[in-house]
Design a protein around this motif. Structure first.
Motif, PDB file in Angstrom:
ATOM      1  N   SER A   1       0.803  -1.222   0.000  1.00  0.00           N
ATOM      2  CA  SER A   1       0.000   0.000   0.000  1.00  0.00           C
ATOM      3  C   SER A   1       0.838   1.276   0.000  1.00  0.00           C
ATOM      4  O   SER A   1       1.730   1.430   0.836  1.00  0.00           O
ATOM      5  N   PRO A   2       0.541   2.225  -0.898  1.00  0.00           N
ATOM      6  CA  PRO A   2       1.228   3.523  -0.861  1.00  0.00           C
ATOM      7  C   PRO A   2       1.022   4.249   0.467  1.00  0.00           C
ATOM      8  O   PRO A   2       1.949   4.865   0.995  1.00  0.00           O
ATOM      9  N   LEU A   3      -0.182   4.164   1.014  1.00  0.00           N
ATOM     10  CA  LEU A   3      -0.459   4.838   2.290  1.00  0.00           C
ATOM     11  C   LEU A   3       0.366   4.228   3.421  1.00  0.00           C
ATOM     12  O   LEU A   3       0.854   4.936   4.298  1.00  0.00           O
ATOM     13  N   ARG A   4       0.527   2.910   3.387  1.00  0.00           N
ATOM     14  CA  ARG A   4       1.314   2.243   4.425  1.00  0.00           C
ATOM     15  C   ARG A   4       2.782   2.635   4.323  1.00  0.00           C
ATOM     16  O   ARG A   4       3.470   2.817   5.330  1.00  0.00           O
ATOM     17  N   MET A   5       3.278   2.798   3.103  1.00  0.00           N
ATOM     18  CA  MET A   5       4.669   3.197   2.920  1.00  0.00           C
ATOM     19  C   MET A   5       4.892   4.653   3.340  1.00  0.00           C
ATOM     20  O   MET A   5       5.932   5.007   3.881  1.00  0.00           O
ATOM     21  N   LYS A   6       3.898   5.486   3.092  1.00  0.00           N
ATOM     22  CA  LYS A   6       3.994   6.879   3.536  1.00  0.00           C
ATOM     23  C   LYS A   6       4.003   6.952   5.057  1.00  0.00           C
ATOM     24  O   LYS A   6       4.768   7.719   5.659  1.00  0.00           O
ATOM     25  N   ALA A   7       3.166   6.135   5.696  1.00  0.00           N
ATOM     26  CA  ALA A   7       3.144   6.096   7.159  1.00  0.00           C
ATOM     27  C   ALA A   7       4.474   5.582   7.696  1.00  0.00           C
ATOM     28  O   ALA A   7       4.996   6.101   8.698  1.00  0.00           O
ATOM     29  N   PHE A   8       5.049   4.589   7.012  1.00  0.00           N
ATOM     30  CA  PHE A   8       6.310   4.033   7.478  1.00  0.00           C
ATOM     31  C   PHE A   8       7.444   5.044   7.395  1.00  0.00           C
ATOM     32  O   PHE A   8       8.263   5.132   8.308  1.00  0.00           O
ATOM     33  N   ILE A   9       7.505   5.815   6.305  1.00  0.00           N
ATOM     34  CA  ILE A   9       8.623   6.759   6.173  1.00  0.00           C
ATOM     35  C   ILE A   9       8.548   7.834   7.246  1.00  0.00           C
ATOM     36  O   ILE A   9       9.572   8.281   7.767  1.00  0.00           O
ATOM     37  N   GLY A  10       7.334   8.243   7.616  1.00  0.00           N
ATOM     38  CA  GLY A  10       7.189   9.191   8.713  1.00  0.00           C
ATOM     39  C   GLY A  10       7.627   8.574  10.019  1.00  0.00           C
ATOM     40  O   GLY A  10       8.287   9.226  10.847  1.00  0.00           O
ATOM     41  N   TYR A  11       7.282   7.303  10.221  1.00  0.00           N
ATOM     42  CA  TYR A  11       7.646   6.608  11.452  1.00  0.00           C
ATOM     43  C   TYR A  11       9.162   6.448  11.561  1.00  0.00           C
ATOM     44  O   TYR A  11       9.753   6.760  12.609  1.00  0.00           O
ATOM     45  N   ILE A  12       9.805   5.980  10.490  1.00  0.00           N
ATOM     46  CA  ILE A  12      11.248   5.735  10.567  1.00  0.00           C
ATOM     47  C   ILE A  12      12.017   7.047  10.664  1.00  0.00           C
ATOM     48  O   ILE A  12      13.064   7.115  11.328  1.00  0.00           O
ATOM     49  N   ALA A  13      11.504   8.111  10.043  1.00  0.00           N
ATOM     50  CA  ALA A  13      12.166   9.417  10.154  1.00  0.00           C
ATOM     51  C   ALA A  13      12.174   9.880  11.603  1.00  0.00           C
ATOM     52  O   ALA A  13      13.180  10.404  12.108  1.00  0.00           O
ATOM     53  N   ALA A  14      11.059   9.664  12.295  1.00  0.00           N
ATOM     54  CA  ALA A  14      10.981  10.042  13.712  1.00  0.00           C
ATOM     55  C   ALA A  14      11.933   9.184  14.541  1.00  0.00           C
ATOM     56  O   ALA A  14      12.607   9.688  15.450  1.00  0.00           O
TER      57      ALA A  14
ATOM     58  N   GLY B   1      16.617  10.014   4.772  1.00  0.00           N
ATOM     59  CA  GLY B   1      18.003   9.629   5.020  1.00  0.00           C
ATOM     60  C   GLY B   1      18.372   8.381   4.238  1.00  0.00           C
ATOM     61  O   GLY B   1      18.137   8.303   3.030  1.00  0.00           O
ATOM     62  N   PRO B   2      18.907   7.347   4.913  1.00  0.00           N
ATOM     63  CA  PRO B   2      19.346   6.133   4.207  1.00  0.00           C
ATOM     64  C   PRO B   2      18.224   5.136   3.944  1.00  0.00           C
ATOM     65  O   PRO B   2      18.489   4.010   3.510  1.00  0.00           O
ATOM     66  N   VAL B   3      16.979   5.535   4.210  1.00  0.00           N
ATOM     67  CA  VAL B   3      15.844   4.612   4.071  1.00  0.00           C
ATOM     68  C   VAL B   3      14.948   5.027   2.906  1.00  0.00           C
ATOM     69  O   VAL B   3      14.527   6.180   2.820  1.00  0.00           O
ATOM     70  N   LEU B   4      14.663   4.079   2.044  1.00  0.00           N
ATOM     71  CA  LEU B   4      13.738   4.280   0.933  1.00  0.00           C
ATOM     72  C   LEU B   4      12.526   3.383   1.174  1.00  0.00           C
ATOM     73  O   LEU B   4      12.683   2.212   1.544  1.00  0.00           O
ATOM     74  N   ALA B   5      11.325   3.928   1.010  1.00  0.00           N
ATOM     75  CA  ALA B   5      10.097   3.157   1.167  1.00  0.00           C
ATOM     76  C   ALA B   5       9.346   3.182  -0.150  1.00  0.00           C
ATOM     77  O   ALA B   5       9.091   4.258  -0.710  1.00  0.00           O
ATOM     78  N   VAL B   6       8.994   2.009  -0.671  1.00  0.00           N
ATOM     79  CA  VAL B   6       8.376   1.907  -1.992  1.00  0.00           C
ATOM     80  C   VAL B   6       7.182   0.953  -1.935  1.00  0.00           C
ATOM     81  O   VAL B   6       7.279  -0.129  -1.352  1.00  0.00           O
ATOM     82  N   SER B   7       6.070   1.334  -2.548  1.00  0.00           N
ATOM     83  CA  SER B   7       4.925   0.433  -2.635  1.00  0.00           C
ATOM     84  C   SER B   7       5.109  -0.513  -3.815  1.00  0.00           C
ATOM     85  O   SER B   7       5.762  -0.170  -4.794  1.00  0.00           O
ATOM     86  N   HIS B   8       4.525  -1.712  -3.705  1.00  0.00           N
ATOM     87  CA  HIS B   8       4.662  -2.674  -4.806  1.00  0.00           C
ATOM     88  C   HIS B   8       3.338  -3.224  -5.317  1.00  0.00           C
ATOM     89  O   HIS B   8       3.318  -4.056  -6.224  1.00  0.00           O
ATOM     90  N   GLY B   9       2.227  -2.762  -4.775  1.00  0.00           N
ATOM     91  CA  GLY B   9       0.945  -3.272  -5.230  1.00  0.00           C
ATOM     92  C   GLY B   9       0.673  -4.670  -4.692  1.00  0.00           C
ATOM     93  O   GLY B   9       1.324  -5.130  -3.760  1.00  0.00           O
ATOM     94  N   ILE B  10      -0.307  -5.359  -5.301  1.00  0.00           N
ATOM     95  CA  ILE B  10      -0.709  -6.687  -4.842  1.00  0.00           C
ATOM     96  C   ILE B  10      -0.228  -7.761  -5.805  1.00  0.00           C
ATOM     97  O   ILE B  10      -0.442  -7.674  -7.006  1.00  0.00           O
ATOM     98  N   GLY B  11       0.423  -8.778  -5.265  1.00  0.00           N
ATOM     99  CA  GLY B  11       0.791  -9.947  -6.049  1.00  0.00           C
ATOM    100  C   GLY B  11       2.167  -9.897  -6.680  1.00  0.00           C
ATOM    101  O   GLY B  11       2.782  -8.832  -6.802  1.00  0.00           O
ATOM    102  N   MET B  12       2.645 -11.056  -7.081  1.00  0.00           N
ATOM    103  CA  MET B  12       3.992 -11.168  -7.631  1.00  0.00           C
ATOM    104  C   MET B  12       4.218 -10.401  -8.929  1.00  0.00           C
ATOM    105  O   MET B  12       5.281  -9.799  -9.098  1.00  0.00           O
TER     106      MET B  12
END
Length: 313
Positions: A64-77, A104-115
């Motif tokens: 999920s793009p929203l989940r990745m956006k939430a994660f980047i805010g979390y890891i930045a903090a 910083g050194p962390v990249l967060a990327v969404s990948h959608g659903i499925g292989m």
């Protein structure tokens, strides 16, 4: 010749031994004058990849793009990267295929659903990391899954991604021929992530095999899809066989993550929370608030891992 000759080369050799570069097993790759990463809306002719991404050491991916956006805010903090609220723009805003954020050194990327969706993203991500001259990069998939014999909310660190026959391999049909690729993930990284879960001691964390399927319904032995070709008894027999084979959870991307990381020399891991126990049913009954808390658990574990790794340097 560089002054110092053999001494310089020896030093370079030691440095190369310490750093793990990204392999691109494609003989056509170096012949390309320009590489357009179409689904990211980025390209070597329009962007300075080393300047933008050269410091990346951790890539965290999720559906999920929203989940990745939430994660980047979390890891930045967590890393103390001070930026105004919402000041982590989507680097891939020019396309609606994937979302990408950096702190910083962390990249967060969404990948959608499925292989298939995850594979497209990973092809372009791996090329991006190579163009950026990154080294010692770790890719971690964070996600949700169905558990096998685990209480909902448990976090599973994948040892092997297995197919429907419980084998640690991904079959890809290329030019009409079946190619089989290993889906065993980095053992040391998995053990390190499991230890981080124990250190947090906030939720159940286990290591085990992950069943990676091609769809959410029949492929995962669900009875509640629009189409179902098997009985409840057949479903339970299959899920119990999965349990016996060491399968702890079921999702849809781990096999391609493992296979592509193995082929390109990147250390990879998969960290997923279980949102139900499939031995008890098919429908998700946890409340919305409960699911949000469950979904934060892989973020907390991986955040702890990243912070610990950076502190050790």
């Amino acid at each position: 010749m560089v002054p110092g000759g053999s001494a310089e080369k020896k030093a370079d050799g030691k440095q190369a031994a310490k750093e793990s570069s990204i392999r691109i097993p494609n003989p056509n790759f170096e012949k390309m004058k320009e590489d357009i990463l179409y689904h990211f809306a980025l390209g070597t002719g329009t962007h300075n990849f080393p300047a933008l991404f050269g410091d990346v050491k951790f890539v965290c991916i999720g559906g999920s793009p929203l989940r990745m956006k939430a994660f980047i805010g979390y890891i930045a903090a967590q890393l103390g990267i001070a930026k105004p609220r919402n000041d982590f723009p989507n680097i891939c805003a020019a396309t609606d295929r994937y979302a990408m954020y950096k702190a910083g050194p962390v990249l967060a990327v969404s990948h959608g659903i499925g292989m298939p969706s995850a594979a497209i993203m990973l092809h372009e991500l791996i090329k991006l990391l190579h163009h950026s001259q990154c080294s010692n990069v770790i890719i971690i998939r964070l996600g949700t899954s169905g558990g096998i014999g685990l209480e909902p909310g448990s976090v599973v660190i994948t040892k092997q991604a297995v197919n429907a026959a419980f084998k640690p391999q991904l079959e890809q049909v290329i030019l009409g021929k079946s190619i089989f690729r290993s889906t065993t993930l980095d053992k040391e990284l998995a053990e390190e992530l499991l230890e981080c879960g124990k250190e947090l001691n906030q939720f159940n964390t286990v290591a085990g095999n992950t069943l990676c399927t091609l769809d959410f319904y029949e492929g995962q032995a669900r009875l509640d899809g629009a189409i179902c070709s098997f009985t409840n008894e057949e479903k339970m027999k299959y899920l119990k066989a999965a349990d016996k084979a060491g399968v702890k959870n079921i999702e849809m991307e781990s096999s391609v993550v493992a296979a592509m990381c193995n082929l390109t020399g990147i250390k990879g891991a998969v960290v997923c929370v279980t949102i139900l126990d499939r031995l008890q049913g098919d429908q998700i009954t946890t409340s919305h608030e409960g699911l949000e808390e469950f979904e934060s658990r892989p973020q907390k574990l991986v955040g702890h891992f990243i912070k610990k790794r950076l502190t050790q340097k």
